[in-house]
Write a protein that holds these residues in place. Structure first.
Motif, PDB file in Angstrom:
ATOM      1  N   TYR A 143       2.581  11.755 -10.294  1.00 17.96           N
ATOM      2  CA  TYR A 143       2.187  13.160 -10.353  1.00 17.96           C
ATOM      3  C   TYR A 143       3.333  14.027 -10.838  1.00 17.96           C
ATOM      4  CZ  TYR A 143       2.035  17.882  -8.644  1.00 17.96           C
ATOM      5  OH  TYR A 143       2.167  19.234  -8.561  1.00 17.96           O
ATOM      6  N   ALA A 155      -3.502  10.875 -16.482  1.00 16.99           N
ATOM      7  CA  ALA A 155      -3.229  10.917 -15.045  1.00 16.99           C
ATOM      8  C   ALA A 155      -4.420  10.352 -14.267  1.00 16.99           C
ATOM      9  CB  ALA A 155      -2.943  12.354 -14.604  1.00 16.99           C
ATOM     10  N   VAL A 156      -5.616  10.725 -14.697  1.00 14.87           N
ATOM     11  CA  VAL A 156      -6.825  10.204 -14.036  1.00 14.87           C
ATOM     12  C   VAL A 156      -6.859   8.690 -14.128  1.00 14.87           C
ATOM     13  CG1 VAL A 156      -9.336  10.043 -14.203  1.00 14.87           C
ATOM     14  CG2 VAL A 156      -8.234  12.266 -14.323  1.00 14.87           C
ATOM     15  N   THR A 211       1.951   6.735  -6.805  1.00 14.15           N
ATOM     16  CA  THR A 211       0.962   7.754  -7.190  1.00 14.15           C
ATOM     17  C   THR A 211       1.578   9.132  -7.151  1.00 14.15           C
ATOM     18  OG1 THR A 211      -0.638   6.405  -5.992  1.00 14.15           O
ATOM     19  CG2 THR A 211      -1.386   8.539  -6.765  1.00 14.15           C
ATOM     20  N   VAL A 212       2.297   9.425  -6.044  1.00 19.91           N
ATOM     21  CA  VAL A 212       2.922  10.745  -5.935  1.00 19.91           C
ATOM     22  C   VAL A 212       3.972  10.905  -7.023  1.00 19.91           C
ATOM     23  CG1 VAL A 212       4.246  12.276  -4.460  1.00 19.91           C
ATOM     24  CG2 VAL A 212       2.466  10.846  -3.466  1.00 19.91           C
ATOM     25  N   ALA A 272      -4.255   7.185 -11.801  1.00 20.79           N
ATOM     26  CA  ALA A 272      -4.640   7.346 -10.397  1.00 20.79           C
ATOM     27  C   ALA A 272      -5.727   6.342 -10.031  1.00 20.79           C
ATOM     28  CB  ALA A 272      -5.128   8.772 -10.143  1.00 20.79           C
ATOM     29  N   GLN A 279      -5.050  -0.577  -4.687  1.00 15.82           N
ATOM     30  CA  GLN A 279      -5.008  -0.401  -3.240  1.00 15.82           C
ATOM     31  C   GLN A 279      -6.283  -0.920  -2.593  1.00 15.82           C
ATOM     32  OE1 GLN A 279      -3.965   3.841  -3.293  1.00 15.82           O
ATOM     33  NE2 GLN A 279      -2.053   3.337  -2.258  1.00 15.82           N
ATOM     34  N   SER A 296       1.196   4.150  -2.942  1.00 14.34           N
ATOM     35  CA  SER A 296       0.970   5.578  -2.704  1.00 14.34           C
ATOM     36  C   SER A 296       2.168   6.386  -3.181  1.00 14.34           C
ATOM     37  CB  SER A 296       0.700   5.842  -1.223  1.00 14.34           C
ATOM     38  OG  SER A 296      -0.604   5.462  -0.908  1.00 14.34           O
ATOM     39  N   LEU A 342      -3.989  15.278 -18.294  1.00 12.08           N
ATOM     40  CA  LEU A 342      -4.990  15.007 -17.258  1.00 12.08           C
ATOM     41  C   LEU A 342      -5.690  13.665 -17.440  1.00 12.08           C
ATOM     42  CD1 LEU A 342      -6.283  16.119 -14.753  1.00 12.08           C
ATOM     43  CD2 LEU A 342      -8.043  17.161 -16.154  1.00 12.08           C
ATOM     44  N   LEU A 397       1.782  14.252 -16.259  1.00  9.74           N
ATOM     45  CA  LEU A 397       1.140  13.673 -17.435  1.00  9.74           C
ATOM     46  C   LEU A 397      -0.116  14.472 -17.801  1.00  9.74           C
ATOM     47  CD1 LEU A 397       1.311  10.023 -16.164  1.00  9.74           C
ATOM     48  CD2 LEU A 397       2.625  10.942 -18.061  1.00  9.74           C
ATOM     49  N   LEU A 430       0.827  -1.205   0.000  1.00  7.13           N
ATOM     50  CA  LEU A 430       0.000   0.000   0.000  1.00  7.13           C
ATOM     51  C   LEU A 430       0.862   1.257   0.000  1.00  7.13           C
ATOM     52  CD1 LEU A 430      -2.818  -1.027   2.483  1.00  7.13           C
ATOM     53  CD2 LEU A 430      -3.090  -0.527   0.068  1.00  7.13           C
ATOM     54  N   VAL A 431       1.895   1.254   0.853  1.00  5.86           N
ATOM     55  CA  VAL A 431       2.753   2.440   0.916  1.00  5.86           C
ATOM     56  C   VAL A 431       3.452   2.656  -0.422  1.00  5.86           C
ATOM     57  CG1 VAL A 431       4.778   3.426   1.998  1.00  5.86           C
ATOM     58  CG2 VAL A 431       3.069   2.316   3.400  1.00  5.86           C
ATOM     59  N   ALA A 476      -5.451   3.318  -7.366  1.00  3.84           N
ATOM     60  CA  ALA A 476      -6.404   3.298  -6.253  1.00  3.84           C
ATOM     61  C   ALA A 476      -7.163   1.973  -6.234  1.00  3.84           C
ATOM     62  CB  ALA A 476      -7.367   4.475  -6.364  1.00  3.84           C
ATOM     63  N   ALA A 477      -7.503   1.466  -7.424  1.00  8.69           N
ATOM     64  CA  ALA A 477      -8.217   0.185  -7.492  1.00  8.69           C
ATOM     65  C   ALA A 477      -7.360  -0.932  -6.927  1.00  8.69           C
ATOM     66  CB  ALA A 477      -8.615  -0.114  -8.935  1.00  8.69           C
TER      67      ALA A 477
END
Lengths: 199, 580, 122
Positions: C34, C43-44, C30-31, C47, C54, C27, C40, C38, C23-24, C51-52
């Motif tokens: 960012y 990037a969406v 993800t950062v 992300a 995670q 994350s 938008l 990229l 998980l870490v 998230a899925a």
């Protein structure tokens, strides 16, 4: 079983494989998915209909958000370890891990409060723009859920832990339920953070 | 063990713990029932006030007009602002404080554990919390009439931007709604868990009474559909209190002045979120009623239920579909053809399960030995009344025909036919039916007839003319009932007709009130715990069941509707009897 | 407690530490993504994908959904997912499908400031 006590409070029912509170908390979490889903849906609609929308990182602090993310993920680990401690019949270890969970949650709230105060100092109130409105509402509601979790976890750490002496299995189940709730709150943040801070 | 539940309900409890802060599902069910009946009556009075204004616009209400104060009815003549409060609160109170708490909170709580052979609901403390959250929500809603500017006045639908800039009562409405939604959510968690976990041995899912299935699906609707309205309520509160612009578009002017807000919001966002709940909500209003009516019709025809399995599948399908039809309330918002086609299609499809259920109920009557007691009369009337309501919904579900009918009296007539001579009749039927179990006495049949027949006639007198008014084009929420519009002149007299019908309906409830309270004390005592000779499990419990409900262990041997089984000793074979 | 039970629990704990690390790391990814700045849309997508993942790790293992036998649980969650998707997607689809052939045929995106000027009250 039709007379007397309510069954399956501790032992799971054979055909469902669940004890009552576990089904109850999952149903509650399903409703919470719809609640936060509605807010995310609002975010999507508002952003899609907006003429311009700021990149989150231009207004919010990514390092602080990332720090908060690590706090919550760690607290998810510690709450599970506290549940395992009870399954190993180790009450002091449970108290340590649950205590750490609560402290990490308070640290999260502390950073959130600091972030909010930074915004207010710069007159960035919810009324300033739809981005700020969405930010404050989403993180505010999430913070309320964290506060609720802190209250429940603190109760279970403190006066609630008396049940360990009279009904240890039921108490262990309660920690499992608290853990399920807590993981969900963490998951919501794992969506909130990239959506608000990074996109 | 679960010491608190057991000890708490044994004989040494003080009055306030046994009856006020009770954790027993039967007491809580009765609390919900009495409170909801009070709110139904209150909402009824609000409607009577509105109907005076509609029939006699601008005229002084004799005798009681002056009681409402200078702010609402100066000189006894109703102000439009007050009319709007009455309209918004009549809808809110009837739906959220009257019908749902009665159908789900009262009947669900009281009957479901008994019908599945359980000693109580799964979470008794949560049950108690649900009731008190509902009670508090009701207090907040009633109190809102007394704040400056009065109660909410932007319709029960609270559309922005009007609701955003409305008087303080709207904020109270939002707070009240948050409390009521919380109550419903907690209640639905309880109902669903109870039905899954606490069924008696032998009670598999397809042996459950249809009433329990209806409550199960209703529980899911409440659980999953209410949260978006809670989110929307929070956002509207943010808009009103913290001046955010979730629902306020840019460039808004009020009284010639631009609003000092950020703008960028969307009024349609509120409509999406509101109707995402409010459509499943209308199925919450009807499903328990169908459940009640099914129990009573089967019992009084002495035949098994036709198509039980298909009815259950229809129920489940209906529940699922109800989540994807909501924008048929929004056909006039500038919707394009693609999305409009989607919602029209789903809306047409959702009418099918209702028709299936209604048809099987009609079919069940065929060849039955019908007993015409009061609960059966109300249940029989439900069928054509709901039929009219449902069929008149079809033109509303198709976009082209909805365009002239949207927001007219046609819509009011449509949904009132479903809720008033539909659901409310079913709820009356349920009260008459389960009264002996709860009190050990029967309600009086003569008074029951005196309640039923005039009610049925008056319901039709009130609502049938509204279809005509709507087809002519009379809008809803007009405080003068259409008097200021040329095209409406020809149908204005129908306002008087509906009002006379409403007065008749009011008088027709008096026998019910007398019967209900009178029978609690003086009603004919029943000699058996199963006076209707029914098959389901609640009739195995003693009348006025005690803590834990049953006085012997239950095991279920057969389905819920084994009537007139060939070779059986009697014309009904209870679920819990080993012998046929 | 007998030795095998303790062994099993120790394995369980190791599993949880692994999930935590996963998980870490996700994350951090993800950062990191960012910082790549990229476009938008992409990037969406990234992300949401992360998230899925995670969600899968946290719900599957921390919330031990993977080991629950319960069809009911899966059923409830699948149902919730369906409705959540409908609720997320349909309003935005509706937004992109405005009525055509009327004087209000301006794209609903390009918001009301101009619309209030052209809008007339009938």
């Amino acid at each position: 079983m039709s007379t007397g006590e309510i069954p399956y409070i501790v032992k799971p029912r054979a055909d469902t494989g669940l004890y009552n509170a576990k089904l109850g908390i999952w149903l509650f979490l399903a409703s919470e998915v719809m609640l936060f889903g509605a807010l995310f849906s609002s975010y999507i609609l508002l952003r899609v209909g907006a003429t311009d929308w700021p990149r989150g990182a231009s207004i919010l602090s990514v390092p602080l958000g990332a720090l908060n993310t690590t706090f919550l993920i760690t607290s998810s680990l510690t709450i599970i370890l506290s549940w395992i401690a009870l399954r190993m019949k180790d009450l002091p270890k449970f108290k340590i891990y649950m205590g750490v969970t609560i402290l990490l949650a308070l640290a999260f709230l502390g950073i959130k409060a600091y972030e909010y105060s930074l915004k207010f100092q710069h007159h960035l109130f919810p009324s300033k723009s739809t981005f700020m409105a969405v930010y404050f509402t989403l993180t505010g509601l999430h913070a309320c859920h964290i506060i609720g979790g802190v209250i429940v976890n603190s109760y279970l750490w403190g006066p609630g832990s008396r049940m360990w002496k009279t009904d240890p299995e039921r108490f262990t189940n309660r920690i499992e339920i608290a853990g399920l709730y807590w993981h969900f709150v963490d998951l919501v943040w794992l969506f909130l953070f990239p959506v608000l801070y990074l996109l | 063990m679960s010491s608190d539940a057991h000890a708490a309900n044994s004989h040494e409890m003080p009055f306030w713990q046994k009856y006020i802060f009770s954790q027993d599902h039967k007491i809580i069910g009765i609390q919900y029932g009495i409170t909801a009946l009070f709110f139904l009556l209150f909402g009824f009075f609000l409607m009577l006030l509105m109907r005076w204004q509609l029939a006699f616009p601008g005229q002084e209400l004799p005798l009681i007009g002056k009681w409402f104060g200078e702010a609402n009815m100066p000189g006894g003549v109703m102000l439009p602002e007050f009319y709007n409060q009455l309209g918004a609160m009549h809808g809110t109170i009837m739906v959220f404080l009257g019908v749902v708490p009665l159908a789900v909170g009262a009947f669900g709580n009281y009957v479901v554990p008994l019908q599945i052979g359980a000693p109580d609901m799964a979470f008794p403390k949560l049950n108690m919390a649900s009731y008190w959250a509902f009670f508090l929500g009701g207090v907040v809603m009633l109190a809102s009439f007394f704040v400056p500017g009065g109660a909410a006045n932007s319709g029960w639908t609270s559309y922005p931007p009007l609701a955003n800039i409305a008087t303080a009562g709207q904020t109270w409405w939002l707070v009240g709604m948050v409390l009521l939604i919380t109550s419903s959510l907690l209640g639905s968690v309880n109902t669903i868990t109870t039905i899954f976990q606490l069924r008696a041995p032998g009670l598999s899912f397809f042996r459950l009474p249809f009433f329990v299935w209806a409550q199960l699906v209703t529980g899911f609707l409440l659980l999953l559909a209410f949260p978006p309205l809670e989110a929307a309520g929070v956002m509207q509160l943010m808009d009103r209190i913290f001046h955010t612009s979730f629902f306020m578009p840019s460039g808004l002017m009020v009284s010639g002045q631009p609003l000092a807000i950020s703008g960028g919001g969307s009024v349609l966002l509120w409509q999406h979120l509101f109707w995402f709940l409010a459509h499943p909500e209308v199925y919450v209003l009807i499903l328990p009623a169908m459940g009640i009516v099914t129990e009573i019709i089967v019992n009084n025809t002495r035949k098994p239920l036709n198509g039980y399995r298909l009815m259950v599948y229809s129920l489940i399908f209906l529940g699922f579909m109800s989540f994807i039809v909501w924008a048929h309330h929004m056909f006039l918002t500038g919707m394009g053809t693609a999305i409009s086609a989607f919602f029209q299609a789903t809306t047409m499809i959702i009418s099918i399960p209702s028709v299936v259920i209604l048809s099987y109920l009609f079919l069940t009557l065929w060849g039955g030995s019908i007993r015409y007691n009061t609960p059966m009369l109300f249940s029989l009337a439900f069928l054509p009344m709901f039929g009219i309501g449902g069929l008149t919904g079809l033109p509303l579900g198709l976009s082209a025909s909805d365009i002239p009918l949207h927001d007219t009296y046609y819509v009011i007539a449509h949904f009132h036919y479903i809720v008033a001579p539909g659901t409310i009749f079913a709820l009356f039927a349920g009260i008459y039916f389960w009264f002996p179990k709860a009190t050990g006495r029967k309600m009086n049949e003569f008074l029951g007839n005196l309640h039923f027949w005039p009610s049925l006639v008056c319901m039709n007198v009130i609502f049938m003319p509204m279809f005509i008014q709507g087809l002519v084009g009379v809008s809803r929420r007009l405080y003068d009932g259409g008097a200021s519009y040329d095209f409406a002149q020809g149908v204005l007299h129908l306002n008087k007709l509906s009002t006379y019908g409403a007065w008749g309906l009011a008088i027709a409830q008096i026998p019910f009130i007398i019967n209900f309270f009178g029978s609690i004390f003086k009603g004919e005592k029943v000699t058996s715990r199963n006076p209707w000779e029914a098959t389901t499990l609640e009739w195995e419990a003693p009348n006025i069941p005690g803590h834990g409900n049953f006085d012997h262990e239950l095991k279920v041997y057969r389905g819920p509707y084994e009537y007139s089984v060939p070779g059986a000793a009697k014309d009904f074979s209870p679920q819990a009897s080993e012998k046929i | 407690m007998d030795a095998t039970k303790v062994e099993e629990i120790k394995k369980e704990i190791r599993g949880y530490y692994l999930i935590f690390a996963g998980l870490v790391s996700l994350s951090l990814v993800t950062v990191g993504i960012y910082y790549l700045h990229l476009p938008l849309g992409f990037a969406v997508f990234c992300a949401l994908l992360i998230a899925a993942l995670q969600v899968f790790l946290a719900a599957g293992y921390f919330m031990h959904l993977i080991s629950e036998k319960m069809i009911i649980l899966y059923g409830v969650l699948a149902l919730t997912a369906c409705f959540a998707i409908a609720e997320l997607a349909l309003p935005s689809i509706e937004h992109h499908n405005p009525i055509t052939g009327t004087i209000h045929h301006q794209e609903k995106h390009h918001e009301p400031v101009s619309e209030t000027e052209t809008h007339h009250v009938p």
